[in-house]
Scaffold this active site. Structure first.
Site, PDB file in Angstrom:
ATOM      1  N   HIS A  54       0.814  -1.223   0.000  1.00  9.05           N
ATOM      2  CA  HIS A  54       0.000   0.000   0.000  1.00  9.05           C
ATOM      3  C   HIS A  54       0.847   1.273   0.000  1.00  9.05           C
ATOM      4  CE1 HIS A  54       0.769  -0.356   4.352  1.00  9.05           C
ATOM      5  NE2 HIS A  54       0.479   0.924   4.453  1.00  9.05           N
ATOM      6  N   ASP A  55       1.988   1.243   0.649  1.00  7.09           N
ATOM      7  CA  ASP A  55       2.820   2.450   0.739  1.00  7.09           C
ATOM      8  C   ASP A  55       4.090   2.351  -0.093  1.00  7.09           C
ATOM      9  OD1 ASP A  55       1.362   4.273   2.198  1.00  7.09           O
ATOM     10  OD2 ASP A  55       2.205   3.697   4.142  1.00  7.09           O
TER      11      ASP A  55
ATOM     12  N   LYS B 181       5.959   5.382  -1.328  1.00  7.82           N
ATOM     13  CA  LYS B 181       6.778   6.211  -0.438  1.00  7.82           C
ATOM     14  C   LYS B 181       8.270   5.953  -0.627  1.00  7.82           C
ATOM     15  CE  LYS B 181       3.423   7.099   3.228  1.00  7.82           C
ATOM     16  NZ  LYS B 181       3.059   6.905   4.658  1.00  7.82           N
TER      17      LYS B 181
ATOM     18  N   HIS C 216       2.432   9.831  -3.399  1.00  8.34           N
ATOM     19  CA  HIS C 216       2.861   8.436  -3.296  1.00  8.34           C
ATOM     20  C   HIS C 216       1.848   7.418  -3.830  1.00  8.34           C
ATOM     21  CE1 HIS C 216       0.778   8.375   0.694  1.00  8.34           C
ATOM     22  NE2 HIS C 216       0.658   7.092   0.447  1.00  8.34           N
TER      23      HIS C 216
ATOM     24  N   HIS D 127      -6.166   4.091  -1.165  1.00 13.74           N
ATOM     25  CA  HIS D 127      -6.398   3.955   0.275  1.00 13.74           C
ATOM     26  C   HIS D 127      -6.438   5.277   1.030  1.00 13.74           C
ATOM     27  CE1 HIS D 127      -1.975   4.059   0.127  1.00 13.74           C
ATOM     28  NE2 HIS D 127      -1.967   4.345   1.422  1.00 13.74           N
ATOM     29  N   HIS D 128      -6.115   6.388   0.362  1.00  8.99           N
ATOM     30  CA  HIS D 128      -6.246   7.697   0.996  1.00  8.99           C
ATOM     31  C   HIS D 128      -7.470   8.464   0.497  1.00  8.99           C
ATOM     32  CE1 HIS D 128      -2.724   7.784   3.525  1.00  8.99           C
ATOM     33  NE2 HIS D 128      -1.961   7.370   2.524  1.00  8.99           N
TER      34      HIS D 128
ATOM     35  N   ASP E  52      -6.086   0.666   8.335  1.00  7.67           N
ATOM     36  CA  ASP E  52      -4.856   1.460   8.338  1.00  7.67           C
ATOM     37  C   ASP E  52      -4.891   2.521   9.430  1.00  7.67           C
ATOM     38  OD1 ASP E  52      -2.327   2.242   7.299  1.00  7.67           O
ATOM     39  OD2 ASP E  52      -3.270   3.829   6.123  1.00  7.67           O
TER      40      ASP E  52
END
Length: 214
Positions: A85-86, A89, A114, A138-139, A167
């Site tokens: 998911h990240d 980054k 990201h 997801h954001h 999260d």
């Protein structure tokens, strides 16, 4: 009789070839997943603040998506997407990613890139394309105030809506350099308060029911 024996031999050989192919496919899938876990650990090692976060949220997101009724064959992509998911980054400079204090407006512009970076990294990998919903969305927020696309409501993929709840809950109940971990009760109150704005209310309901059983 000779004809039947020959056909039987061919059938046995085909069966053996099929079993060998299945074993190879399983070994390949395991290698894929081990590689993905390695990428997730690499990000956790870089960002000590979130060490172990990827594995925790992955396990709970798979559990939540199962409770939401997703078929078992979809949970493989849920797992991969949650682990990665990240991944975007990785392109965020240390000065921003590891900053102890609040980010400036300019730094937030960089940080919010990201999810798009994750898509750029993962989309060329064919077997990961079905897992892109979580890294990309997801954001996003239920009321449309999230990023990167400002999606609203059911336009946000269900897996990303589920992941968002997990999260935030994990982040709130984990220690951070700038604050101590919240209690489980405090975090759940925050999740409930965000139902209908940040989070999908139905997903929140199923999440709370799931936690009551643990």
């Amino acid at each position: 009789l000779d004809l039947l024996v020959g056909q039987l031999a061919i059938a046995v050989e085909n069966c053996n070839l099929f079993e060998a192919l299945e074993r190879q496919n399983l070994a390949l899938r395991l290698a894929y997943d081990e590689t993905i876990e390695g990428w997730a650990r690499a990000l956790d090692f870089r960002d000590k603040e979130t060490e172990g976060h990827s594995r925790r949220v992955t396990e709970r997101t798979v559990e939540l998506c199962r409770a939401l009724g997703l078929p078992p064959e979809d949970l493989v992509d849920v797992r991969r997407g949650a682990l990665l998911h990240d991944i975007g980054k990785m392109a965020i400079p240390d000065a921003i990613l590891l900053k102890a204090g609040p980010l400036t407006d300019e730094e937030w512009v960089v940080m919010r890139k990201h999810p798009d970076t994750a898509v750029e990294l993962l989309a060329p990998i064919k077997f990961l394309r079905p897992a892109l919903d979580i890294p990309q969305c997801h954001h996003e927020k239920w009321d449309g105030t999230g990023y990167p696309a400002g999606l609203r409501g059911a336009a946000i993929p269900l897996t990303a809506r589920a992941f968002a709840v997990v999260d935030v809950f994990d982040a709130l109940t984990s220690d951070r350099p700038y604050r101590a971990a919240w209690t489980r009760e405090q975090a759940l109150e925050h999740i409930q308060a965000g139902a209908g704005t940040h989070f999908d209310p139905q997903v929140v309901t199923v999440f709370l029911e799931m936690l009551q059983q643990t």
